[in-house]
Structure formats: structure tokens, C-alpha cells
Write an enzyme that holds these catalytic residues in place. Structure first.
Site: not given
Length: 639
Positions: A56, A106, A150-151, A154, A161, A231
Site C-alpha cells: 500500500y 492493505d 482489516h487482516k 487480526y 486504515d 494518520r
């Protein structure tokens, strides 16, 4: 707004001068993009000794480079994007180092660059690679409510993000390949993230949410992480404005996304540092020991707010917020080395939750990560922010103008990748050589709105536009059932011009154009397209298509060397006058009728092939000419 735009322009010019070494006059976005292309010329090894991989980080940088390409039409930027992606994408569409069963959001971000390359070049390998990423989303693990993990490593976790990594690609893919049902799912991701991660008191969103509440970083009651990582919130803000680019205007959830953006913008403004204009690593604790202003989040918020204003999602006042942030970035994070390289300081290298070693999401954790120079995430976000602010500086003051392109008299279609018939040849949304996508972007840079008219012009529908463009009406060879300009059409258009409309007529050379009916309209303004063909170009002998403009030309103030290939000439009588002549031929003409203006040229001219910098040598000024003409057209409109 007019005064503000002047301030922005002067500020950018002065700042660029302060940080530039002798002889460097290019806009800051271009200088930083050049540095990026030098730094990662032939490898995406972002850290010494760390092998390059599909990442990413690469995608963020390339989206920044893409924004510079759109604003400059310099083909070197596009070639760099393509070269970078070609290091990973094989001819069969497989992607080196990518593993679908990692189920890592990502890895989806680069799909946006794949879609760009597919739309512009038509090469099937990019579509196949994008299909592979779309397949990942089809089986991506989800929470019980349907939110993407997210992944895979996880489980049960949604991170801010991930919204930027997946949703803009998901939306663009859905819009490109007519997956209309996708948009319900896309909206759901934003709604769920805000529902579970937004703090009512601050309006900010926590970095992550664990549905299972099993993670040590997760609040046992709410499942949220403990802090507002800058961020992460920046990713979410950019995801909103980029996803909305492709979200159908009539979709019932579109307004929900805009409402989320507006709520977020209130919080973003609230936590902007009043002195520096920047945003901090941990957003709500700017005065706490150890906290610091951070470059990537500041760039992301500048981009999201400025774009939100430009697209009409946010009130104009947020452009002031973005400008203050941009000033802070230039003052605190930018410096120029003796060799002319621009350095972006102050980007935190990483931020996450869980994993090994374990990241507990505490204030102390976020401040423990290393702050580095020229981080790709910071550079990519800065390029996006810089392009937006340079665009804001170039906007023409005054009301938003509507530029309408005819899709009725020129109504060619062809089958797209899904087998559906789609508008083809000189269309705003068309990104291959034959399209007008870059010319449409020029109008957007100047602050105008582009629309299409797929039905016959009438007094009623022409009232809704300021500039009306008719390009190369169909012949029977191009369209079995062409729509010819008839008397009712001509009357409606002529009366509209008399009342103040600005009309653009673009024909083509003999053998490739319909003359009889088009000339009936043109004759109302003293213009005729001749049945001839000149500027025939052999191979790549581009000099054969050169048309020079004199210094001080009233329309082409910056473009000196124009390229027009295989065009018809014009004949003019009052009220029309020649505005560009070459070797005794009228190439372009202008006519004034009533309160309106007509511009005519014997070629579509501004299609992408001869505008986007991928084919023409750099010495030709077609992109400058598009900006000059577009600005002039807008300026012809009565206040």
C-alpha cells in the site's frame, strides 16, 4: 472567495520561491514528484535491505504521482506509474508477492492504480490483476454485521486504515464493471466504522474496533482502541472523499457518506493546532508531553478538506482550514537540500494494533514509533495535498459554471469489458486515447462542473448549462441511426447563444465528419466547415501537425506550439472572425451573436491522445492550449 484564491496563489508562489534553489520554477508538487521518481526509480525497496513487495505504501505514492499527471499532462508521470506497477503484474494478471489468502486489506489499495492503467491503455493484464483483488473482497472475513476484518491475522477487527485501502477501489471497480449492488456494501463499511469507533464527545474516531473485545488494546465495553491516531483518521477522511468520486449520485446512501464527512470535518477543524495549522500524532492531546505535529496526517486532512470543498461536499470555509494546514506543512516539514532534492520531514514510520511485538494502542505506544524523512506514506499524501492546493489557486473566481458535452449528435457506443454498450468517442468519462477525460479535468481545475446531454437540446435543458460543446456529429458510417441537427435543434441553440450561452463547435476532416447538418448550425454564426483535410501527419513526424500561435494571442496566452492532425479548415463571414490562421487557411474562428460567443475548430483536437503527454513530444503545448481555451470560454460568460 476571489480574494482568498489570490492569497492562495501568492502564498504558493512565494513559498515555492523560498524553498527552491536557483533556476527551479516548477510547482512544488512537480518537484516532489520528480524526487520520488528519482528515489524509487527501479525498485520499491522502501527500507535498506527490505525486499520490494506489493505494498500500500507504493499505492499511496502512485496516487500522488497520478494527481500530478492529471494537473500537468506530463507523460513522464504516467510512464513512471506504469513502470512501477509492471514490476509486479505479470502478463496473465497475477501479481508478484501478493497472496490472496492473506486477506490483507492493505494489499487492495494498488487496485486503484491497476484500474487507471486498464482504463487508459486497455491492456487486459491490468483488468485481470484488478479482478484478483476484487476476488479477495468477495471472501474477505467479516464481522457479524458485515464489516471487513482489516487482516486475517487480526480477527474481528475493523481499522480506520482499511477504509482507505479497500473502499475507493471497491467503488471504482463497481462503477467500472456495473456491480451496482456493491455500493450498499461499501456504504455499510463507513457506517459501521463510524457507529463503533466514533467518540461522541470529540467527534473523532478511534484507530480500531474489536468486535470480540478479546484484544488487550480493546475497551471491554465498547471494543474500541484507546486513542485517536492521527494518520488512521486521515486514512478515513481520504477514503470518504475518494469513494464519493464513484458513488452513484442517486444512491440512497450517498448522502449518508457526505454526512459522515461533514461530522468528521467538524472534528478535524476542532483539533487543528491554532498556532501551526498542523495536526498531531495523537489528535486530541496536542499539549501533552511528547506529542508532536505529524506530516502525513496533516497532508491527509489538507487533501480531504480541500477536495471536499472542491466537490461541493463541504462548505467553502473548510478551504481556509486546509490552507492554514498547508502553510504549516510547508513551513515545518519541507526543506531543500543543496542538490535541489526536496525533503519531507516528520512522518511517523508506522502505527498499528496488536501483532508481535504487541502494540497496545496506548499514548506511549504511538509516540514510540520512529519519525522519519521521506516516508512514502507522507510523500504520497503530500503530493495529493499539494495538487489540491495548487488546483485551488488556479480556480476562476465566481459562480460554479456548468460545461455540457453533447452525447446526442455524437452518440457512438461500443461494448465495454462486461459486454454492455457504453458511450464512446469524445466522452468525459472516457480515459483511452479517444476520450475527453483530461479536458474535463481541466474544467474541474478551473472550478467548473462537467455534465453530458444525451437528448436533443431544447430551450429548457440548455438553460441549465453555461457552455455547450458539440463534437463531430455522427455519420451513418459511425452510427446506423445518427441524430442530425434539425431546425428545432438549431433554433434552440441559436437562441441560447443570443441570450449569453457559450457554444463550442468541433468538426473533423472530410471523410470523417458530417457536414451538411452541422454547417446549418454553424452558418447561424457566420462559420462554415470546409470539406477538406490538411495537416496530414506521416508516422511520428509530428512537425507536420504544427500550428503556431503569436505572442499575445487573446485566447492562447501560454500555448505557442499547437498540434492538430487531419483537420478541416473554416470559412468565415461576419459576425465570425478568424482567430487562428495558418498558410492562408482559417484554422479556428470566433463569433459573437447577441450576448453569446461561439468558438469553432475543424477537429476534436483535445482528445486524450494529443493531450495527456503519452504520445506528443514535450515541445507541443496542447495541454496548455486546453487550459487557455477553457479559461477563455469561462471568461466569456456574463456575470
Amino acid at each position: 472567495m476571489q480574494g482568498f484564491c489570490k492569497i492562495v496563489f501568492l502564498y504558493l508562489a512565494l513559498t515555492a520561491g523560498m524553498i527552491a534553489s536557483a533556476g527551479q520554477t516548477a510547482p512544488l508538487s512537480e518537484r516532489v514528484a520528480t524526487n520520488v521518481m528519482t528515489r524509487w526509480k527501479d525498485s520499491w525497496e522502501t527500507e535498506p535491505g527490505k525486499p520490494e513487495k506489493w505494498s500500500y505504501e507504493q499505492g499511496v505514492v502512485l496516487k500522488g504521482i497520478e494527481s500530478v499527471w492529471y494537473n500537468t499532462a506530463d507523460g513522464r508521470y504516467f510512464k513512471y506509474i506504469q513502470h512501477s506497477i509492471d514490476r509486479f503484474v505479470n502478463e496473465d494478471g497475477t501479481i508478484k508477492t501478493y497472496k490472496l489468502d492473506d486477506y490483507n486489506l492493505d494489499n487492495v489499495l494498488n487496485g486503484r492504480v491497476l484500474l487507471l492503467l486498464y482504463k487508459v491503455t486497455g491492456q487486459d493484464k491490468y483488468r485481470r490483476a484488478a479482478d484478483l483483488l476484487r476476488e479477495q473482497l468477495k471472501t474477505q472475513p467479516r464481522t457479524s454485521e458485515g464489516g471487513f476484518w482489516h487482516k486475517k491475522v487480526y480477527p474481528s477487527q475493523m481499522w480506520l486504515d482499511g477504509l482507505y485501502m479497500a473502499e475507493p477501489f471497491y467503488a471504482e471497480y463497481g462503477a467500472t464493471f456495473h456491480e451496482d449492488a456493491d455500493f450498499d456494501d461499501i456504504a455499510k463499511q463507513f457506517v459501521l466504522m463510524e457507529l463503533h469507533a466514533r467518540d461522541v464527545k470529540t467527534g473523532l474516531l478511534y484507530h480500531g474496533w474489536d468486535e470480540s473485545r478479546k484484544q488487550r488494546w480493546a475497551n471491554r465495553q465498547t471494543g474500541t482502541s484507546a486513542n485517536f491516531w492521527g494518520r488512521a483518521v486521515g486514512w478515513y477522511a481520504m477514503a470518504l472523499v475518494d469513494t464519493l468520486d464513484y458513488f452513484p449520485k442517486d444512491h440512497p446512501q450517498r448522502n449518508s457518506l457526505i454526512a459522515i464527512l461533514k461530522r468528521l470535518a467538524v472534528a478535524v477543524e476542532r483539533y487543528q493546532d491554532r498556532q501551526s495549522g498542523l495536526w498531531f500524532e495523537v489528535l486530541d492531546q496536542s499539549g501533552t508531553a511528547g506529542n508532536y505535529a505529524e506530516a502525513s496526517v496533516s497532508s491527509m486532512f489538507v487533501y480531504a478538506l480541500a477536495k471536499g470543498v472542491r466537490e461541493g461536499y463541504l462548505p467553502a470555509s473548510y478551504l481556509n482550514v486546509a490552507q492554514k494546514g498547508y502553510q504549516g506543512i510547508l513551513k515545518q516539514f519541507l526543506e531543500t537540500e543543496p542538490n535541489g532534492q526536496v525533503v519531507l520531514k516528520g512522518t511517523v514510520s508506522v502505527g498499528g494494533l496488536g501483532g508481535d511485538p504487541y502494540r497496545d494502542g496506548s499514548y506511549r505506544y504511538y509516540l514510540s514509533e520512529k519519525v522519519v524523512n521521506n516516508d512514502p506514506k507522507g510523500l504520497g499524501a503530500f503530493l495529493l495535498a499539494s495538487s489540491e492546493m495548487e488546483t485551488a489557486a488556479g480556480k476562476i473566481a465566481g459562480p460554479v459554471r456548468t460545461v455540457t458535452l453533447d452525447y446526442y449528435f455524437n452518440s457512438e457506443t461500443k461494448k465495454d469489458a462486461t459486454g454492455r454498450l457504453a458511450p464512446f468517442h469524445y466522452k468525459w468519462e472516457e480515459m483511452p486515447n479517444s476520450g475527453f477525460s483530461l479536458w474535463g479535468h481541466v474544467f474541474h481545475i478551473l472550478g467548473a462542473r462537467t455534465e453530458a446531454l444525451a437528448v436533443a437540446p431544447t430551450a429548457g435543458n440548455l438553460k441549465r448549462t453555461d457552455i455547450y460543446i458539440i463534437v463531430d456529429p455522427d455519420t451513418r458510417e459511425e452510427n446506423e441511426n445518427p441524430h442530425y441537427l434539425e431546425e428545432n435543434d438549431i433554433k434552440a441553440i441559436t437562441n441560447w447563444v443570443k441570450s449569453g450561452g457559450v457554444l463550442v463547435l468541433m468538426s473533423n476532416d472530410f471523410g470523417n465528419a458530417e457536414f451538411d447538418h452541422f454547417n446549418r448550425l454553424a452558418r447561424e454564426f457566420g462559420i462554415q466547415f470546409n470539406r477538406d483535410s490538411r495537416n496530414k501527419v506521416t508516422g511520428n513526424d509530428f512537425a507536420m501537425g504544427l500550428i503556431a500561435t503569436p505572442v499575445g494571442h487573446p485566447i492562447f496566452k501560454t500555448a505557442r506550439r499547437l498540434y492538430l492532425k487531419e483537420i478541416c479548415t473554416l470559412s468565415v463571414v461576419p459576425p465570425a472572425e478568424a482567430t487562428i490562421e495558418d498558410k492562408g487557411d482559417v484554422i479556428m474562428a470566433v463569433s459573437k451573436l447577441g450576448q453569446g460567443t461561439v468558438f469553432a475548430v475543424g477537429d476534436p483536437w483535445f482528445y486524450n491522445e494529443y493531450l495527456d503527454g503519452r504520445k506528443l513530444p514535450l515541445e507541443f503545448d496542447n495541454f496548455k492550449a486546453a487550459k487557455d481555451l477553457s479559461r477563455w470560454l469561462i471568461q466569456q460568460l456574463r456575470k
